[in-house]
Write a protein that holds these residues in place. Structure first.
Motif, mmCIF file in Angstrom:
data_model
loop_
_atom_site.group_PDB
_atom_site.id
_atom_site.type_symbol
_atom_site.label_atom_id
_atom_site.label_comp_id
_atom_site.label_asym_id
_atom_site.label_seq_id
_atom_site.Cartn_x
_atom_site.Cartn_y
_atom_site.Cartn_z
ATOM 1 N N ILE A 163 0.910 -1.477 -0.037
ATOM 2 C CA ILE A 163 -0.070 -0.066 0.041
ATOM 3 C C ILE A 163 0.786 1.174 0.125
ATOM 4 N N GLN A 164 2.106 1.086 0.185
ATOM 5 C CA GLN A 164 2.987 2.446 0.025
ATOM 6 C C GLN A 164 3.877 2.366 -1.249
ATOM 7 N N MET A 165 4.316 1.236 -1.706
ATOM 8 C CA MET A 165 4.927 1.114 -2.937
ATOM 9 C C MET A 165 4.277 1.319 -4.127
ATOM 10 N N SER A 236 -6.479 -3.524 -2.975
ATOM 11 C CA SER A 236 -6.838 -5.006 -2.906
ATOM 12 C C SER A 236 -7.614 -5.374 -1.670
ATOM 13 N N ASN A 237 -8.627 -5.982 -1.506
ATOM 14 C CA ASN A 237 -9.742 -6.215 -0.606
ATOM 15 C C ASN A 237 -9.072 -7.680 -0.072
ATOM 16 N N PHE A 318 -3.629 -3.278 -7.561
ATOM 17 C CA PHE A 318 -3.874 -2.052 -7.489
ATOM 18 C C PHE A 318 -4.055 -1.382 -8.907
ATOM 19 N N PRO A 319 -4.606 -0.231 -9.020
ATOM 20 C CA PRO A 319 -4.720 0.148 -10.553
ATOM 21 C C PRO A 319 -3.615 0.283 -11.352
ATOM 22 N N LEU A 343 -9.065 -7.788 -7.647
ATOM 23 C CA LEU A 343 -8.865 -8.080 -6.254
ATOM 24 C C LEU A 343 -9.589 -7.199 -5.328
ATOM 25 N N THR A 344 -10.155 -6.053 -5.725
ATOM 26 C CA THR A 344 -10.875 -5.221 -5.071
ATOM 27 C C THR A 344 -12.309 -5.633 -4.934
ATOM 28 N N PHE A 345 -12.746 -6.154 -6.078
ATOM 29 C CA PHE A 345 -14.280 -6.539 -5.969
ATOM 30 C C PHE A 345 -14.498 -7.889 -6.050
#
Length: 485
Positions: A163-165, A236-237, A318-319, A343-345
């Motif tokens: 979530i940082q990179m 990502s969820n 991630f997008p 991975l989000t939905f």
């Protein structure tokens, strides 16, 4: 004997519990998914004939879960396999399994995996934790090598989480494309809304209520800010309880066990490769030579082009991962780039997501015979990559696999300066949030001689500028890994 590898059984499952203590643990989901995959193939006897059980490593304590899956299924003495961490390993393992089938090492292989991230999250919120016992044991075979992927300088700046990179990559790509923050967010949110729409039509997706681009890019309520440029709906969820299983066998075994040919889906070709393990050493932060060369080779082996692909599932933690992959492969970003919803939905069960994308690809291949379909997989920080082509039609040549690492390694890289102090130029950055407030900026910079250096911004005024302005190319100073203007 015909050794052509073919996928004949696939399954996906999930659990949604109100009280986390009522949950089934990941091993149970794996066993259930494996049985369901045999039912999908139409032959429990086929599952009984498996001689290798292969489990994708997850966030659970099991040392050799393949042995427990085999025991739960009553398979007796079989080869047990695991993998290292990485979202690439489902496709990597599928590639290796297809080669094993083709070489006659095995006739039937079971691949499975599961995560219970939703249950773990519920337990944490209750101030408790799940307690899954490890029966012990050691796998006969482990796919992949455990390689460190955080450079000492990245660790020193505490830049160690995806979530940082990944938002640092996103902002690098935004600058490369010449987009301001507003237009970039609008375009990316529209891309992600397309993923949400696909999830709405995927019966195995975790979040099936479609979200608009405006909902995805607008911060507020459930869509809290996580980083610049990613609110929660662009991450990502991982809070999902999902399992999946694949049964791969030879065409000879499929015929022997009476599997109807309309259940068969062939792996045509596969490739693997990785970018520099340390992000610090990459030539730039908006491209991927590994994706470029591995995808090109995979399509070449299958005698296909990007335009001739019918369905595509690009790894979508991630997008930016989707955008970079689409650009490197040569795919139009206006076309559907997922079969699951991403991975989000659809759900992001850590390393096991690609098992769900392969299962969905098999379903679509059966429903639309003759289609040519691509699955991509990504592990680390846009680091490790694997590709596979699938179709209900048999390939013109036996399954082919290639490793393109030599070509990747010949690409330019960049030196990194440890503990750098002096003038530098901002290359890319992100800002991490605490609640709704921006807290710290993480910056990748270049030194006057072109090396890379890292630094953090903690001064509220500088952090505020990072949030509101486009500061790529801004001259700064680094001292003790702290950025000042």
């Amino acid at each position: 004997m015909t050794r052509t590898p073919v996928l004949v059984g696939v399954a996906q499952n999930e659990q949604r519990v109100t009280d986390w203590q009522d949950h089934k643990e990941p091993l149970a989901l794996m066993i259930e998914a494996s049985r369901a995959a045999a039912e999908d193939a139409g032959s429990t006897a086929l599952l009984d004939a498996a001689t290798s059980v292969r489990v994708i490593r997850g966030r659970w304590p099991y040392s050799n879960p393949a042995a427990q899956v085999a025991e739960g299924l009553g398979l007796g003495n079989v080869e047990t396999c695991g993998s290292q961490f990485g979202g690439n390993f489902v496709q990597t393992l599928l590639n290796a399994s297809a080669l094993d089938i083709q070489a006659g090492n095995h006739d039937v292989i079971l691949i499975t995996g599961a995560e219970c991230g939703a249950t773990q999250a519920k337990a944490r919120r209750a101030g408790d934790k799940v307690r899954w016992e490890d029966p012990g044991g050691t796998p006969d075979r482990v796919f992949g090598a455990e390689v460190p992927m955080a450079h000492p300088e990245e660790i020193a700046c505490q830049i160690m989480a995806p979530i940082q990179m990944y938002p640092i990559f996103e902002n690098a790509l935004r600058h490369h494309l010449g987009e301001d923050q507003e237009s970039h967010m609008q375009r990316v949110s529209e891309l992600w809304a397309g993923f949400s729409a696909v999830a709405a039509d995927n019966p195995s997706a975790w979040l099936r209520e479609p979200k608009s681009a405006e909902e995805i890019r607008t911060v507020g309520g459930a869509n809290r800010p996580v980083s610049l440029q990613y609110p929660k709906f662009m991450n990502s969820n991982n809070n999902v309880d999902q399992g999946a299983a694949l049964i791969l066998c030879s065409t000879d075994a499929a015929r022997r066990f009476g599997i109807p040919e309309d259940r068969w889906v062939y792996p045509w070709a596969g490739t693997d490769g990785h970018d520099t393990y340390y992000v610090s050493n990459r030539d730039n932060l908006y491209s991927s030579p590994a994706i470029r060369f591995a995808a090109e080779r995979c399509l070449e082996l299958a005698d296909l082009t990007p335009e001739t692909l019918d369905h595509v599932d690009l790894y979508s933690c991630f997008p930016v991962a989707v955008q970079v992959a689409a650009r490197e492969i040569g795919l139009d970003q206006s076309r559907p780039l997922t079969v699951t919803g991403g991975l989000t939905f659809a759900g992001g069960p850590l390393n096991n997501y690609v098992m769900h994308s392969i299962a969905r690809t098999v379903e679509l291949s059966r429903a639309q015979p003759g289609t040519r379909n691509l699955v991509t997989a990504n592990g680390g920080y846009l680091t490790k990559h694997a590709f596979g082509i699938y179709s209900s039609e048999p390939p013109a040549a036996p399954f082919q696999h290639d490793d393109v690492q030599a070509r990747i390694d010949a690409e330019p890289t960049r030196e990194v300066v440890e503990g750098y102090a002096g003038p530098a130029t901002i290359e890319s950055y992100t800002v991490m949030y605490a609640g709704t407030e921006p807290q710290i900026g993480h910056l990748a910079c270049t030194t006057p001689d072109g090396a890379r250096a890292w630094g953090n911004a903690t001064d509220p005024e500088i952090v505020g500028q990072l949030v509101s302005d486009s500061l790529h190319g801004q001259e700064v100073r680094i001292s003790d890994r702290v950025i000042s203007f």
